[in-house]
Design an enzyme around this catalytic site. Sequence first.
Site, PDB file in Angstrom:
ATOM      1  N   ASP A 514       0.833  -1.203   0.000  1.00  0.00           N
ATOM      2  CA  ASP A 514       0.000   0.000   0.000  1.00  0.00           C
ATOM      3  C   ASP A 514       0.862   1.246   0.000  1.00  0.00           C
ATOM      4  O   ASP A 514       0.530   2.254  -0.606  1.00  0.00           O
ATOM      5  CB  ASP A 514      -0.949   0.002   1.215  1.00  0.00           C
ATOM      6  CG  ASP A 514      -0.204  -0.089   2.541  1.00  0.00           C
ATOM      7  OD1 ASP A 514       0.916  -0.628   2.562  1.00  0.00           O
ATOM      8  OD2 ASP A 514      -0.748   0.364   3.560  1.00  0.00           O
ATOM      9  N   ARG A 518       5.551   4.183   6.004  1.00  0.00           N
ATOM     10  CA  ARG A 518       5.160   4.051   7.412  1.00  0.00           C
ATOM     11  C   ARG A 518       5.202   2.586   7.846  1.00  0.00           C
ATOM     12  O   ARG A 518       5.531   1.706   7.052  1.00  0.00           O
ATOM     13  CB  ARG A 518       3.778   4.665   7.634  1.00  0.00           C
ATOM     14  CG  ARG A 518       2.652   3.898   6.979  1.00  0.00           C
ATOM     15  CD  ARG A 518       1.290   4.457   7.414  1.00  0.00           C
ATOM     16  NE  ARG A 518       0.228   3.807   6.694  1.00  0.00           N
ATOM     17  CZ  ARG A 518      -0.712   4.446   6.003  1.00  0.00           C
ATOM     18  NH1 ARG A 518      -0.696   5.759   5.902  1.00  0.00           N
ATOM     19  NH2 ARG A 518      -1.664   3.774   5.404  1.00  0.00           N
ATOM     20  N   GLU A 520       3.615   0.076   7.838  1.00  0.00           N
ATOM     21  CA  GLU A 520       2.525  -0.710   7.262  1.00  0.00           C
ATOM     22  C   GLU A 520       3.082  -1.557   6.117  1.00  0.00           C
ATOM     23  O   GLU A 520       3.324  -2.730   6.286  1.00  0.00           O
ATOM     24  CB  GLU A 520       1.393   0.213   6.796  1.00  0.00           C
ATOM     25  CG  GLU A 520       0.140  -0.553   6.429  1.00  0.00           C
ATOM     26  CD  GLU A 520      -1.145   0.188   6.763  1.00  0.00           C
ATOM     27  OE1 GLU A 520      -1.097   1.359   7.107  1.00  0.00           O
ATOM     28  OE2 GLU A 520      -2.209  -0.447   6.666  1.00  0.00           O
ATOM     29  N   ASP A 527      -6.223  -2.303  -2.677  1.00  0.00           N
ATOM     30  CA  ASP A 527      -5.466  -1.291  -3.398  1.00  0.00           C
ATOM     31  C   ASP A 527      -5.051  -1.833  -4.767  1.00  0.00           C
ATOM     32  O   ASP A 527      -5.246  -1.176  -5.793  1.00  0.00           O
ATOM     33  CB  ASP A 527      -4.238  -0.863  -2.581  1.00  0.00           C
ATOM     34  CG  ASP A 527      -4.611  -0.316  -1.200  1.00  0.00           C
ATOM     35  OD1 ASP A 527      -5.559  -0.845  -0.591  1.00  0.00           O
ATOM     36  OD2 ASP A 527      -3.970   0.634  -0.735  1.00  0.00           O
ATOM     37  N   GLU A 798      -2.158   9.153  -0.572  1.00  0.00           N
ATOM     38  CA  GLU A 798      -3.237   8.337  -0.021  1.00  0.00           C
ATOM     39  C   GLU A 798      -4.525   9.156   0.088  1.00  0.00           C
ATOM     40  O   GLU A 798      -5.615   8.650  -0.165  1.00  0.00           O
ATOM     41  CB  GLU A 798      -2.816   7.858   1.377  1.00  0.00           C
ATOM     42  CG  GLU A 798      -3.816   6.980   2.086  1.00  0.00           C
ATOM     43  CD  GLU A 798      -3.252   6.427   3.383  1.00  0.00           C
ATOM     44  OE1 GLU A 798      -2.301   7.046   3.923  1.00  0.00           O
ATOM     45  OE2 GLU A 798      -3.734   5.382   3.839  1.00  0.00           O
ATOM     46  N   HIS A 819       1.077   6.183  -2.382  1.00  0.00           N
ATOM     47  CA  HIS A 819      -0.018   5.238  -2.184  1.00  0.00           C
ATOM     48  C   HIS A 819      -0.782   5.151  -3.505  1.00  0.00           C
ATOM     49  O   HIS A 819      -1.435   6.109  -3.891  1.00  0.00           O
ATOM     50  CB  HIS A 819      -0.942   5.833  -1.118  1.00  0.00           C
ATOM     51  CG  HIS A 819      -1.400   4.888  -0.077  1.00  0.00           C
ATOM     52  ND1 HIS A 819      -0.656   4.617   1.048  1.00  0.00           N
ATOM     53  CD2 HIS A 819      -2.540   4.157   0.038  1.00  0.00           C
ATOM     54  CE1 HIS A 819      -1.328   3.766   1.813  1.00  0.00           C
ATOM     55  NE2 HIS A 819      -2.471   3.464   1.224  1.00  0.00           N
TER      56      HIS A 819
END
Length: 950
Positions: A514, A518, A520, A527, A798, A819
């Site tokens: 994604d 970060r 993640e 996505d 994002e 993103h």
Amino acid sequence: MPRMILPILAVLILGAGHALAAPEAPPMPESVPPLTASNLRCEYLRDPLGIDVERPRLSWEVTDPTGTRRGARQSAYRILVASSPERLAMDVADIWDSRRTPMALSAHRVYGGPVLAPGTQVWWKVAIWDEAGRRGADSRPATWSVGPRTREDWGGAEWIGAPPQDPAEAAGPEPVIPPSPLLRHNFMASQRVRRAILHASALGVYELRLNGRRLGDQWFAPEWTDYTERIQYQTHDVTRLLHEGRNVIAATLADGWYAGRLGPTRWDKEFPRRGVYGIDRRLLAKLDIEYVDGSKETVVTNGDWKIWTDGPVRSADFFLGETHDARKRVPNWDRVTGDDRDWAQAHVGLWPDAPLVAQPNEPVRVVATVDPVAVTEPAPGVHIFDFGQNLVGWCRLSVQSRAGTEVTLRHGEMLNEDGSLYTENLAAAVQTDRFLLAGDGLEVFEPQFTYHGFRYVEVTGLPRKPRPDQLKAIVVASDTGRAGHFRCSNPMLNQLAENIFWTLRGNLISVPTDCPQRDERMGWAGDMQVFAQTAIFNMDMGAFFTKWVRDIRDAQASDGRFADIIPHPYDKESRFTNAPGWADVGVILPWRQYVNYGDTRILEDHYDAMRRFIGHVRAENPDLVWRNSVGNHYGDWLNGDTIKAEGYPATGGELDKTIYATMFFAHSTDLLAQAARVIGREDDAAAYAALHAEIRDGIVSRWVDAEGRIAGDTQAGYALALHFDLLPVALRPKAADHLAAAIARYDNRISTGFQSTYRMMLELTRWGRNDLAHLLAESTRFPSWGYSIGQGATTIWERWDGYVKGRGFQDPGMNSFNHYAIGAVGEWMYRVILGINPDPDQPGFRHFTLRPRPGGTLTDAFGSYRSIAGPISVRWAIEDGRFNLLAAVPPNTMATVVLPVAADAPVLEGEGPAAEQPGIQPHAPIEGCATFLVESGVYQFSAPWAAATP
Ligand code: BGC
């Protein structure tokens, strides 16, 4: 002759040697060269080593040496497979000879020889016959080799590493990440080496060296899979690095995804957690040596190897970064001259339960380097390097200073107003590299086992004011080749195309993530579900998706639910599964792969998984409304109702989640029915088509009124219903009107989320509102793509308002600047502006539709897509009151060209009326437009332009 057709352009598109008068065929003058096969690929890859597929599929492009011949077609092919390049050169196909096979297909021809034993390497070539039955020159030779398939094939190799770490020490919020162990093994090669092949894998990530040289150019091998389901290995040809006499093979191990920290803090306070799959890093390797006299020897990892656990990589983690202490380097540790007398014996660990498989896709590689564009000093001694581009990778630092000097590099995507590095959005991923100098002259540092998402790098600890050339950004990505290019007359859209490309590349790190920055960095299914076609237009995704579709299966819950995150490291049976629109990737993505690459095997292999998913949703929802088993149900994620901006409606954007989910249920069932038909499961196809009709009728009777109004009257509702063909035909134009009205209510702005935005763009164009689609695409008002570009975006954000000049940042808890999801508009740009559209009925671009649809301010566009069948190019321009189109249709394909002019417009092709030119067949007008069916070749269409296009 239209002015735009400059010779230089034709050369650009076609390569040299174009002649526009296409000969009639057959009969064919002798001066016209026959066709050849080029760009040979095996399982999507060029010359793959160590594959484990028993029946690999072979593909090539049909090439016309003139570059322009019309109607160039393959009428037959012959594949020759030999056990040596010499035999192949002499046409001795001692492994397999397909013989002359009358067939036009050039993609995924299944190897029909005996199943090859591990260790075998073969060479192959293709001869093709053209439409006049003439055989062309043989293709250049290509190769593939076979890697281990079973544990026995690993010749007794064992998983080695450091003694097990105390689990207590590895757990908790501040786990101890032990230094990267160095492994080393001395061995003798008793004679001259003819061939040496090495297979390797790791729990963790490995870097291998042979006699001081790094093996291969891949990073983070064996890459990310669910290590409890499948562990990948790689194969390297090391013939040139090995010599008669003493040799040293050496390796470094690090956490990677296997042992490294995974999971956003946001989800769970115990995240990120180290050791989701395991904490002990292990190496597995087997080196097969073949000597010139034909004798063989094997070197494997085992307890004879030596280990050193106090090396220079003090800790490495994808989120945290890497610390490298050059004072801990061991001289010549990877060479024969190194001294390992103080080293310990390697610990032998257990053989993991999961099967070892060959990596089926391109490895992560360095794909570019970028120089800084500026260096600032926001505080004394704190220097910020700006690379001018948000990117993914790391930095190479050159520095000279005293021993023990510590230079720290912190990476971020944005700056604060005061010019300092903005890191709040990174959460627990601090992306910090530390280099401790040995003090022995100019030193060059690069981390080995981490990567960062950044545009800016803050450097502290430097002995003096830095020069810009001291730091270089190294860009890494799964090295799928670039497939598409896009240009048009609006520079903002060109920047958008670039931003999409950079965002895609930065998020292809073994899995489609994604975001790259970060804590993640997960394979978020929803996505890529929306972005897949855009990805395909930009990069060669065939092999990458082959791997990820296996990951999708590995992440499927036992009851058929597909996962939201793939791979799924957090107990796929209990959480993060089956969210509508996310889980559907398990159906939608293989279908895309089939449509674009003509890959029926992926449908065969994946069919049962798709069936189980639809079966589960159906069983849980007997009334065919997808209310139950919806997991976290993200809905149309980040839709307009999540935007907080003055003058922007607070509600009215979000489509009801149950309607949204049921629409996906209908769509996936529809695709499953089509997949069943493709692979010959006619009964299933009929049953799923009936189920689809039932779900669809339920949607219409529950939520659509007689005027085609959908409950909630949202942009998203119309976008999905139209895109999934859920409405009765008569209601579709009405629904399109409601869609336009819903956009007008937002003062001609977007209120859609991840799942509906690009679908809305496509449906506006499809239902007569191409003007509105262009308006949205070209808008620079908030929220729009152009808005982020106005704020300086070099990648896709994002959120529409990730950063606003003057206002600052959105919620740092979830605010990625890299993103790709809303970059799915790239699909619209390729399909509508360039007009390149695959045809599901003739997959793999054997036939496609070329339908550029000018709109908005655009006066020209230029682009290309290298399909599995070959390169397609398009250039159109509106000039001097005419619409001019230059199109290259690759050999062995056909295209339906739909021009944005009325069916009765006097269309020219080259010098004369289009319908009379060679290679062109008349075609019934599509939606009132002048339409032609064309064979391969280069075409120059021209017609009077009337602004009100059909
Ligand atoms: C990710 C998304 C993802 C979403 C699920 C986020 O944290 O970054 O892109 O699809 O969660 O709603």
